[in-house]
Motif scaffolding. Structure first.
Motif, PDB file in Angstrom:
ATOM      1  N   ASN A   1       0.846  -1.191   0.000  1.00  0.00           N
ATOM      2  CA  ASN A   1       0.000   0.000   0.000  1.00  0.00           C
ATOM      3  C   ASN A   1       0.882   1.243   0.000  1.00  0.00           C
ATOM      4  O   ASN A   1       0.967   1.989   0.984  1.00  0.00           O
ATOM      5  N   HIS A   2       1.571   1.435  -1.116  1.00  0.00           N
ATOM      6  CA  HIS A   2       2.501   2.560  -1.252  1.00  0.00           C
ATOM      7  C   HIS A   2       2.700   2.811  -2.737  1.00  0.00           C
ATOM      8  O   HIS A   2       2.245   2.037  -3.576  1.00  0.00           O
ATOM      9  N   PHE A   3       3.420   3.911  -3.058  1.00  0.00           N
ATOM     10  CA  PHE A   3       3.701   4.193  -4.461  1.00  0.00           C
ATOM     11  C   PHE A   3       5.134   3.863  -4.846  1.00  0.00           C
ATOM     12  O   PHE A   3       5.524   4.045  -5.998  1.00  0.00           O
ATOM     13  N   PHE A   4       5.942   3.374  -3.880  1.00  0.00           N
ATOM     14  CA  PHE A   4       7.266   2.848  -4.195  1.00  0.00           C
ATOM     15  C   PHE A   4       7.643   1.852  -3.105  1.00  0.00           C
ATOM     16  O   PHE A   4       6.955   1.728  -2.085  1.00  0.00           O
ATOM     17  N   CYS A   5       8.719   1.120  -3.322  1.00  0.00           N
ATOM     18  CA  CYS A   5       9.142   0.093  -2.368  1.00  0.00           C
ATOM     19  C   CYS A   5       9.884   0.755  -1.213  1.00  0.00           C
ATOM     20  O   CYS A   5      11.056   1.132  -1.343  1.00  0.00           O
ATOM     21  N   ASP A   6       9.204   0.893  -0.099  1.00  0.00           N
ATOM     22  CA  ASP A   6       9.751   1.543   1.083  1.00  0.00           C
ATOM     23  C   ASP A   6       9.950   0.513   2.184  1.00  0.00           C
ATOM     24  O   ASP A   6       9.437  -0.608   2.117  1.00  0.00           O
ATOM     25  N   VAL A   7      10.666   0.911   3.231  1.00  0.00           N
ATOM     26  CA  VAL A   7      11.036  -0.020   4.295  1.00  0.00           C
ATOM     27  C   VAL A   7       9.823  -0.553   5.040  1.00  0.00           C
ATOM     28  O   VAL A   7       9.618  -1.767   5.150  1.00  0.00           O
ATOM     29  N   SER A   8       8.983   0.336   5.567  1.00  0.00           N
ATOM     30  CA  SER A   8       7.870  -0.085   6.429  1.00  0.00           C
ATOM     31  C   SER A   8       6.865  -0.999   5.734  1.00  0.00           C
ATOM     32  O   SER A   8       6.495  -2.035   6.288  1.00  0.00           O
ATOM     33  N   PRO A   9       6.384  -0.659   4.530  1.00  0.00           N
ATOM     34  CA  PRO A   9       5.443  -1.582   3.879  1.00  0.00           C
ATOM     35  C   PRO A   9       6.044  -2.945   3.574  1.00  0.00           C
ATOM     36  O   PRO A   9       5.344  -3.961   3.619  1.00  0.00           O
ATOM     37  N   LEU A  10       7.350  -3.015   3.273  1.00  0.00           N
ATOM     38  CA  LEU A  10       7.980  -4.307   3.031  1.00  0.00           C
ATOM     39  C   LEU A  10       8.077  -5.125   4.312  1.00  0.00           C
ATOM     40  O   LEU A  10       7.827  -6.339   4.307  1.00  0.00           O
ATOM     41  N   LEU A  11       8.428  -4.480   5.421  1.00  0.00           N
ATOM     42  CA  LEU A  11       8.470  -5.193   6.698  1.00  0.00           C
ATOM     43  C   LEU A  11       7.091  -5.712   7.079  1.00  0.00           C
ATOM     44  O   LEU A  11       6.955  -6.789   7.664  1.00  0.00           O
ATOM     45  N   ASN A  12       6.056  -4.974   6.755  1.00  0.00           N
ATOM     46  CA  ASN A  12       4.695  -5.403   7.069  1.00  0.00           C
ATOM     47  C   ASN A  12       4.295  -6.671   6.318  1.00  0.00           C
ATOM     48  O   ASN A  12       3.406  -7.397   6.762  1.00  0.00           O
ATOM     49  N   LEU A  13       4.939  -6.928   5.176  1.00  0.00           N
ATOM     50  CA  LEU A  13       4.586  -8.094   4.366  1.00  0.00           C
ATOM     51  C   LEU A  13       5.434  -9.321   4.680  1.00  0.00           C
ATOM     52  O   LEU A  13       5.127 -10.416   4.215  1.00  0.00           O
ATOM     53  N   SER A  14       6.494  -9.155   5.441  1.00  0.00           N
ATOM     54  CA  SER A  14       7.384 -10.280   5.696  1.00  0.00           C
ATOM     55  C   SER A  14       6.693 -11.324   6.572  1.00  0.00           C
ATOM     56  O   SER A  14       6.007 -10.994   7.541  1.00  0.00           O
ATOM     57  N   CYS A  15       6.887 -12.595   6.227  1.00  0.00           N
ATOM     58  CA  CYS A  15       6.284 -13.676   7.004  1.00  0.00           C
ATOM     59  C   CYS A  15       7.320 -14.355   7.898  1.00  0.00           C
ATOM     60  O   CYS A  15       7.065 -15.416   8.448  1.00  0.00           O
ATOM     61  N   THR A  16       8.489 -13.748   8.033  1.00  0.00           N
ATOM     62  CA  THR A  16       9.500 -14.258   8.953  1.00  0.00           C
ATOM     63  C   THR A  16       9.761 -13.234  10.036  1.00  0.00           C
ATOM     64  O   THR A  16       9.301 -12.092   9.961  1.00  0.00           O
ATOM     65  N   HIS A  17      10.519 -13.642  11.030  1.00  0.00           N
ATOM     66  CA  HIS A  17      10.817 -12.764  12.164  1.00  0.00           C
ATOM     67  C   HIS A  17      11.706 -11.621  11.678  1.00  0.00           C
ATOM     68  O   HIS A  17      12.730 -11.856  11.041  1.00  0.00           O
ATOM     69  N   VAL A  18      11.316 -10.392  11.986  1.00  0.00           N
ATOM     70  CA  VAL A  18      12.024  -9.231  11.455  1.00  0.00           C
ATOM     71  C   VAL A  18      12.786  -8.471  12.542  1.00  0.00           C
ATOM     72  O   VAL A  18      13.173  -7.325  12.344  1.00  0.00           O
ATOM     73  N   ALA A  19      13.026  -9.087  13.685  1.00  0.00           N
ATOM     74  CA  ALA A  19      13.673  -8.380  14.792  1.00  0.00           C
ATOM     75  C   ALA A  19      15.065  -7.878  14.405  1.00  0.00           C
ATOM     76  O   ALA A  19      15.428  -6.736  14.700  1.00  0.00           O
ATOM     77  N   LEU A  20      15.852  -8.738  13.723  1.00  0.00           N
ATOM     78  CA  LEU A  20      17.208  -8.324  13.334  1.00  0.00           C
ATOM     79  C   LEU A  20      17.153  -7.180  12.341  1.00  0.00           C
ATOM     80  O   LEU A  20      17.915  -6.212  12.445  1.00  0.00           O
ATOM     81  N   THR A  21      16.248  -7.274  11.372  1.00  0.00           N
ATOM     82  CA  THR A  21      16.119  -6.212  10.372  1.00  0.00           C
ATOM     83  C   THR A  21      15.677  -4.906  11.021  1.00  0.00           C
ATOM     84  O   THR A  21      16.188  -3.831  10.692  1.00  0.00           O
ATOM     85  N   GLU A  22      14.729  -4.987  11.948  1.00  0.00           N
ATOM     86  CA  GLU A  22      14.280  -3.778  12.639  1.00  0.00           C
ATOM     87  C   GLU A  22      15.390  -3.194  13.506  1.00  0.00           C
ATOM     88  O   GLU A  22      15.498  -1.982  13.653  1.00  0.00           O
ATOM     89  N   LEU A  23      16.241  -4.063  14.069  1.00  0.00           N
ATOM     90  CA  LEU A  23      17.373  -3.587  14.853  1.00  0.00           C
ATOM     91  C   LEU A  23      18.365  -2.838  13.969  1.00  0.00           C
ATOM     92  O   LEU A  23      18.851  -1.756  14.336  1.00  0.00           O
ATOM     93  N   VAL A  24      18.662  -3.410  12.786  1.00  0.00           N
ATOM     94  CA  VAL A  24      19.552  -2.720  11.840  1.00  0.00           C
ATOM     95  C   VAL A  24      18.942  -1.390  11.417  1.00  0.00           C
ATOM     96  O   VAL A  24      19.632  -0.367  11.332  1.00  0.00           O
ATOM     97  N   ASP A  25      17.635  -1.403  11.153  1.00  0.00           N
ATOM     98  CA  ASP A  25      16.928  -0.183  10.770  1.00  0.00           C
ATOM     99  C   ASP A  25      17.018   0.858  11.879  1.00  0.00           C
ATOM    100  O   ASP A  25      17.257   2.046  11.638  1.00  0.00           O
ATOM    101  N   PHE A  26      16.826   0.421  13.122  1.00  0.00           N
ATOM    102  CA  PHE A  26      16.851   1.335  14.269  1.00  0.00           C
ATOM    103  C   PHE A  26      18.253   1.911  14.479  1.00  0.00           C
ATOM    104  O   PHE A  26      18.415   3.117  14.700  1.00  0.00           O
ATOM    105  N   ILE A  27      19.289   1.058  14.405  1.00  0.00           N
ATOM    106  CA  ILE A  27      20.663   1.528  14.608  1.00  0.00           C
ATOM    107  C   ILE A  27      21.060   2.520  13.516  1.00  0.00           C
ATOM    108  O   ILE A  27      21.672   3.561  13.796  1.00  0.00           O
TER     109      ILE A  27
END
Length: 312
Positions: free
Chosen positions: A179-205
């Motif tokens: 639900n976006h007009f380009f491939c952005d971080v948040s909408p892609l994380l919302n679609l992931s069916c695996t655990h995204v804790a590491l990715t969110e940690l990298v994003d946060f750092i």
């Protein structure tokens, strides 16, 4: 929001569907014309700024060197996101391959991180010009300016490699609608069916290092500038000093207000309509307004522009 981790019989998503800025056919044609005009205007403005800075020796100064870099960056910036926005307005929801989506994400992260650090470098330039004017030729000599610009681009590249690699390595098993007009971080994380804790940690750092780090540099520079301005003996000197910083403060305020709201927290964003509106601000409105705010109101740039018109 937790997702079941039933990955045994699922097929990895090979493409995504971008819903675009609007799914209403009655408004898409109008929005297409508006955003196409804004895109062409942005390219024209920033091309003009780069040409003036390169062709007029009186603009070969650190401040205009950084402005030229910013204009180049924003031409790339809008060219990464605007074509997909226009395609979505022209055709409605459309399919984009997984590889193309991740490529767009990679370049988008490179450019947004580079802009953060470049804005911090520009704030430092204004700090040196106002607070340490006698040392300005030494502290902002060409080698230093080139080093700051290259560091901005290199920093954006390194952060993008880390973030885009983490997001691309996630599993996307469906649904595949963004639900976006380009491939952005948040909408892609919302679609992931695996655990995204590491990715969110990298994003946060990366948000802490790039967004908050560059913002703190800008704030520290302007706090020092404010103190220096208050101690200036004449009102004319204070007005002149503030006029050189006002445009940068406006751009910094608009850019960081939108980006920090979206990217400076690790949690997924569910209010995607608000996300799209804010994304329009820093991917469309800001690149279009920056040349006017920064340069076209500047007397030296206006003089260079007038000379160019007379010579043609």
């Amino acid at each position: 929001m937790e997702r079941p981790l039933e990955l045994g019989n699922v097929t990895r998503v090979q493409e995504f569907v971008l819903l675009g800025l609007s799914t209403r056919p009655d408004v898409r044609d109008v929005l297409f014309a508006v955003f196409l005009a804004l895109y062409l205007l942005t390219l024209l403005e920033n091309t003009l700024i780069i040409y003036l800075i390169c062709s007029h020796i009186e603009l070969h100064k650190p401040m205009y060197f950084f402005l030229g870099n910013l204009s180049c960056l924003e031409m790339c910036y809008v060219s990464v996101t605007m074509p997909s926005l226009l395609v979505g307005l022209w055709t409605g929801p459309y399919h984009i391959s997984f590889t193309a989506c991740m490529t767009q994400l990679f370049f988008f992260i490179v450019l947004i991180c580079t802009e953060c650090t470049l804005l911090a470098s520009m704030a430092y330039d204004r700090y040196v010009a106002i607070c340490r004017p006698l040392h300005y030729p030494l502290l902002m000599r060409p080698q230093v300016c080139l080093g700051l610009a290259l560091s901005s681009w290199l920093g954006g590249l390194l952060v993008s490699v880390a973030k885009a690699s983490c997001i691309a390595s996630l599993s996307y098993c469906g649904p595949n609608v963004l639900n976006h007009f380009f491939c952005d971080v948040s909408p892609l994380l919302n679609l992931s069916c695996t655990h995204v804790a590491l990715t969110e940690l990298v994003d946060f750092i990366s948000a802490i290092v790039i967004l908050w780090g560059s913002l703190l540099v800008a704030i520290a520079s302007y706090v020092a500038i404010g103190r220096a301005v208050l101690h200036m003996p004449s009102a004319a000197a204070r007005r002149k000093a503030l006029s050189t910083c006002a445009s940068h403060l406006v751009v910094v305020g608009i850019f960081y207000a939108a980006t920090l709201f979206i990217y400076a927290r690790p949690s997924r964003i569910e209010a995607m309509d608000l996300n799209k509106v804010l994304s329009v601000i820093y991917t469309v409105v800001t690149p279009m307004c920056n040349p006017v705010i920064y340069c076209l109101r500047n007397r030296e740039v206006q003089a260079a522009f007038c000379r160019t018109l007379h010579q043609s």
